[in-house]
Write a protein that holds these residues in place. Structure first.
Motif, short mmCIF file in Angstrom:
data_model
loop_
_atom_site.label_atom_id
_atom_site.label_comp_id
_atom_site.label_asym_id
_atom_site.label_seq_id
_atom_site.Cartn_x
_atom_site.Cartn_y
_atom_site.Cartn_z
N ALA A 38 -2.94 -4.11 3.65
CA ALA A 38 -4.10 -5.02 3.62
C ALA A 38 -5.20 -4.39 2.77
O ALA A 38 -5.42 -3.18 2.81
CB ALA A 38 -4.60 -5.26 5.04
N PRO A 39 -5.89 -5.22 1.98
CA PRO A 39 -6.95 -4.69 1.10
C PRO A 39 -8.02 -3.88 1.84
O PRO A 39 -8.44 -2.83 1.34
CB PRO A 39 -7.55 -5.95 0.46
CG PRO A 39 -6.46 -6.96 0.53
CD PRO A 39 -5.68 -6.65 1.78
N ASP A 40 -8.44 -4.33 3.02
CA ASP A 40 -9.47 -3.58 3.75
C ASP A 40 -8.95 -2.24 4.27
O ASP A 40 -9.70 -1.27 4.32
CB ASP A 40 -10.03 -4.42 4.89
CG ASP A 40 -10.96 -5.52 4.39
OD1 ASP A 40 -11.67 -5.27 3.39
OD2 ASP A 40 -10.99 -6.59 4.99
N TYR A 41 -7.69 -2.19 4.66
CA TYR A 41 -7.10 -0.92 5.09
C TYR A 41 -7.06 0.05 3.91
O TYR A 41 -7.44 1.21 4.03
CB TYR A 41 -5.68 -1.12 5.65
CG TYR A 41 -5.01 0.20 5.97
CD1 TYR A 41 -5.15 0.78 7.21
CD2 TYR A 41 -4.28 0.88 4.99
CE1 TYR A 41 -4.57 2.02 7.50
CE2 TYR A 41 -3.69 2.11 5.26
CZ TYR A 41 -3.83 2.68 6.52
OH TYR A 41 -3.28 3.89 6.78
N LEU A 42 -6.59 -0.44 2.75
CA LEU A 42 -6.48 0.41 1.57
C LEU A 42 -7.86 0.91 1.12
O LEU A 42 -8.01 2.08 0.74
CB LEU A 42 -5.78 -0.34 0.44
CG LEU A 42 -4.31 -0.70 0.71
CD1 LEU A 42 -3.76 -1.60 -0.38
CD2 LEU A 42 -3.46 0.56 0.88
N ALA A 43 -8.86 0.02 1.18
CA ALA A 43 -10.22 0.42 0.81
C ALA A 43 -10.74 1.48 1.77
O ALA A 43 -11.35 2.48 1.36
CB ALA A 43 -11.14 -0.79 0.79
N ALA A 44 -10.51 1.29 3.07
CA ALA A 44 -10.95 2.26 4.07
C ALA A 44 -10.27 3.61 3.84
O ALA A 44 -10.93 4.66 3.89
CB ALA A 44 -10.67 1.74 5.48
N ALA A 45 -8.99 3.60 3.59
CA ALA A 45 -8.26 4.85 3.36
C ALA A 45 -8.81 5.58 2.14
O ALA A 45 -9.01 6.81 2.17
CB ALA A 45 -6.77 4.56 3.18
N ARG A 46 -9.10 4.84 1.08
CA ARG A 46 -9.64 5.46 -0.14
C ARG A 46 -11.03 6.03 0.13
O ARG A 46 -11.33 7.18 -0.24
CB ARG A 46 -9.70 4.44 -1.27
CG ARG A 46 -10.24 4.99 -2.58
CD ARG A 46 -10.29 3.94 -3.68
NE ARG A 46 -10.93 2.70 -3.29
CZ ARG A 46 -12.26 2.52 -3.27
NH1 ARG A 46 -13.08 3.50 -3.58
NH2 ARG A 46 -12.77 1.35 -2.91
N LEU A 47 -11.89 5.26 0.81
CA LEU A 47 -13.25 5.72 1.06
C LEU A 47 -13.29 6.90 2.03
O LEU A 47 -14.12 7.81 1.88
CB LEU A 47 -14.10 4.56 1.58
CG LEU A 47 -14.42 3.49 0.53
CD1 LEU A 47 -15.02 2.26 1.18
CD2 LEU A 47 -15.34 4.06 -0.54
N VAL A 48 -12.41 6.91 3.02
CA VAL A 48 -12.35 8.04 3.94
C VAL A 48 -11.92 9.30 3.18
O VAL A 48 -12.51 10.37 3.35
CB VAL A 48 -11.41 7.74 5.13
CG1 VAL A 48 -11.04 9.01 5.89
CG2 VAL A 48 -12.07 6.73 6.07
N ASP A 49 -10.93 9.17 2.32
CA ASP A 49 -10.51 10.32 1.50
C ASP A 49 -11.67 10.79 0.62
O ASP A 49 -11.91 12.00 0.48
CB ASP A 49 -9.31 9.96 0.63
CG ASP A 49 -8.01 9.91 1.41
OD1 ASP A 49 -7.94 10.46 2.54
OD2 ASP A 49 -7.03 9.33 0.88
#
Length: 100
Positions: A38-49
């Motif tokens: 999901a786009p929001d999951y991928l965005a969250a994963a990138r921002l957390v990293d």
């Protein structure tokens, strides 16, 4: 003390954890989610990293994590805090209801 209010998370497989830091969010992103594409999951994963690498503000990453978890229905409803329960009890002893 954590910088963020605790987020109780319940994973798809029934496991749960409380997330109150970017490091916790990173760990939770590794749990069982409904859609890790999901786009929001991928965005969250990138921002957390990025936050862990120091190139993103932690508050931005945590907000993205919270949004992704909410969209996938992983946020558990938390009851009132112990402090709020004590305050409510004090108000009722005085014959008054809570302010508001």
């Amino acid at each position: 003390m954590s910088r963020f209010l605790p987020l109780p998370i319940r994973f798809v497989n029934g496991g749960s954890m409380v997330v109150c830091s970017v490091a916790d969010a990173k760990k939770a992103l590794g749990g069982t989610w409904k859609d890790k594409e999901a786009p929001d999951y991928l965005a969250a994963a990138r921002l957390v990293d990025d936050a862990m690498a120091g190139i993103c503000r932690p508050a931005v990453a945590f907000a993205a994590f919270k949004k992704a978890a909410a969209q996938q229905g992983l946020l558990k409803q938390a009851g009132p805090s112990a402090a709020l329960s004590m305050l409510d009890a004090l108000w009722s002893r005085n014959g008054k209801g809570p302010p508001g």
